[in-house]
Design a protein around this motif. Structure first.
Motif, short mmCIF file in Angstrom:
data_model
loop_
_atom_site.label_atom_id
_atom_site.label_comp_id
_atom_site.label_asym_id
_atom_site.label_seq_id
_atom_site.Cartn_x
_atom_site.Cartn_y
_atom_site.Cartn_z
N PRO A 176 0.72 -1.06 0.12
CA PRO A 176 0.07 -0.13 -0.01
C PRO A 176 0.97 1.28 0.04
N TRP A 177 2.19 1.11 0.00
CA TRP A 177 2.94 2.47 0.15
C TRP A 177 2.78 3.31 -0.99
N ASN A 178 2.99 2.78 -2.41
CA ASN A 178 2.67 3.78 -3.58
C ASN A 178 1.56 4.08 -3.88
N ALA A 179 0.52 3.39 -3.16
CA ALA A 179 -0.89 3.76 -3.30
C ALA A 179 -1.13 5.15 -2.81
N VAL A 180 -0.23 5.79 -1.57
CA VAL A 180 -0.50 6.81 -1.30
C VAL A 180 0.50 7.86 -1.80
N GLY A 181 1.09 7.69 -2.72
CA GLY A 181 2.04 8.35 -3.33
C GLY A 181 3.29 8.42 -2.60
N TYR A 182 3.69 7.54 -2.09
CA TYR A 182 5.30 7.50 -1.50
C TYR A 182 6.37 7.26 -2.70
N THR A 183 7.27 7.95 -2.63
CA THR A 183 8.35 7.72 -3.63
C THR A 183 9.73 7.68 -3.07
N GLY A 184 9.75 7.78 -1.64
CA GLY A 184 11.23 7.57 -1.03
C GLY A 184 11.57 6.18 -0.95
N GLU A 185 12.76 5.83 -0.17
CA GLU A 185 13.57 4.97 0.01
C GLU A 185 13.00 3.91 1.06
N LEU A 186 13.00 2.64 0.64
CA LEU A 186 12.39 1.77 1.47
C LEU A 186 13.75 1.51 2.67
N THR A 187 13.54 1.72 3.88
CA THR A 187 14.61 1.65 4.81
C THR A 187 14.19 0.77 5.97
N SER A 188 12.75 0.77 6.16
CA SER A 188 12.16 0.20 7.47
C SER A 188 11.89 -1.24 7.35
N LEU A 189 11.84 -1.68 6.03
CA LEU A 189 11.39 -3.23 5.75
C LEU A 189 12.63 -3.93 5.03
N PRO A 190 13.62 -4.48 5.78
CA PRO A 190 14.79 -4.83 5.06
C PRO A 190 14.38 -6.05 4.24
N ALA A 191 13.70 -6.90 4.60
CA ALA A 191 13.42 -8.26 3.78
C ALA A 191 12.73 -7.80 2.54
N LEU A 192 11.71 -6.77 2.56
CA LEU A 192 11.09 -6.24 1.39
C LEU A 192 11.96 -5.90 0.55
N ARG A 193 12.82 -4.80 0.98
CA ARG A 193 13.81 -4.12 0.26
C ARG A 193 14.65 -4.85 -0.48
N GLU A 194 15.28 -6.13 0.17
CA GLU A 194 16.06 -7.04 -0.63
C GLU A 194 15.35 -7.73 -1.66
N SER A 195 14.03 -7.89 -1.43
CA SER A 195 13.35 -8.76 -2.49
C SER A 195 13.16 -7.96 -3.76
N VAL A 196 13.00 -6.46 -3.33
CA VAL A 196 12.78 -5.77 -4.35
C VAL A 196 14.08 -5.44 -5.33
N LEU A 197 15.16 -5.32 -4.58
CA LEU A 197 16.47 -5.27 -5.21
C LEU A 197 16.98 -6.55 -6.07
N ALA A 198 16.55 -7.61 -5.57
CA ALA A 198 16.97 -8.91 -6.32
C ALA A 198 16.22 -8.96 -7.40
N ALA A 199 14.75 -8.50 -7.63
CA ALA A 199 13.97 -8.38 -8.77
C ALA A 199 14.80 -7.53 -9.67
#
Length: 294
Positions: A54-77
């Motif tokens: 839901p983060w980008n649904a509210v217009g968030y465009t910043g860096e993912l820092t608080s969810l390491p597992a999700l961030r790593e998954s996005v980076l791997a993709a």
């Protein structure tokens, strides 16, 4: 050799290609690889992805820092996308110096940031030809408006049939930067350059206006032969009543170059509309050159 970089470490003067694994980005890769080889520049592939719902649904465009597992998954993709792009580039142009950037920010943000260091941004397009509407994706549209360096939007399909570079200018100072970019790329692409000074003909043109435009066009093109003796330069005044005429005239170009246009409010609206129409509907690659007055 490939270097994996952070966005802030982007080498100055590189050509940056935004990639997403689509056919459109593959077309952009091929076009950029050929240009980078001729221009003797490095090529950097960039893929960043905004946070998922839901983060980008509210217009968030910043860096993912608080969810390491999700961030790593996005980076791997993202790394999978850039690795595929690099493999394609090595097969096409093995001599190129390559780099890759991945990240977890909105691609519109990362590409505009990359434009501060890049020589050129190259993007793909969802375009299907000169008659469809709203062809550009939101990323291409936003980046061409906000980038600090020129942006080339590449249409799907082969782009080796064009026999010249076409620069569209309007007699404002912005036209000088459009011509400078166009002639340098005509030289890199080993093609002649044709410059057209656009004159709107909704009303009858006074002879003084035409003569003044002809003089400005000659002054804008003066000296190009000395600086770029390898480029054959031709120029003309083009009277037009709607942008469709320009789009049709651009079909045999290898690259169309347009700019952002300052001056009076009405003048700005008119010529930005021309640039927008060409960018949206031309079937060939289009370069948008920013100017200090944009």
């Amino acid at each position: 050799m490939t270097t994996h970089l952070e966005l802030h470490d982007l080498p100055h003067g590189t050509i940056v290609v935004g990639v997403d694994g689509s056919q459109g980005s593959d077309d952009a890769l091929d076009w950029a690889a050929d240009l980078a080889t001729r221009a003797r520049r490095s090529l950097t592939v960039l893929h960043t992805e905004a946070p998922p719902v839901p983060w980008n649904a509210v217009g968030y465009t910043g860096e993912l820092t608080s969810l390491p597992a999700l961030r790593e998954s996005v980076l791997a993709a993202g790394a999978h996308v850039t690795d595929s792009a690099l493999e394609r580039l090595r097969a096409r142009r093995p001599e190129l110096e390559l780099a890759a950037v991945t990240g977890t920010v909105d691609p519109r943000v990362s590409l505009v940031e990359a434009s501060k260091q890049a020589h050129l941004l190259v993007l793909g397009s969802r375009g299907r030809g000169p008659i469809a509407s709203l062809l550009l994706g939101s990323v291409s549209r936003e980046v061409t408006r906000s980038a600090h360096c020129p942006v080339v939007v590449v249409r799907p399909g082969p782009h080796d049939a064009g026999d010249h570079v076409l620069a569209l200018i309007d007699g404002t100072p912005a036209g000088l930067e459009v011509i400078e970019f166009a002639v340098r790329h005509a030289s890199a692409m080993a093609l002649p350059l044709h410059v057209e000074h656009l004159l709107w003909t909704a009303y009858e043109l006074e002879p003084q206006l035409v003569e003044g435009a002809r003089r400005l066009l000659a002054e804008a093109c003066a000296g190009l032969g000395e600086k770029f003796p390898d480029v054959e330069v031709t120029s003309e005044l083009r009277h037009f009543t709607n942008p469709e005429e320009l789009i049709e005239a651009a079909t045999d170009a290898a690259l169309v170059v347009v700019g952002h246009h300052p001056a009076s409010r009405m003048h700005r609206i008119l010529y930005r509309s021309v640039s927008s129409e060409v960018l949206e509907h031309a079937s060939v690659p289009v370069a948008v050159v920013p100017t200090p007055q944009s």
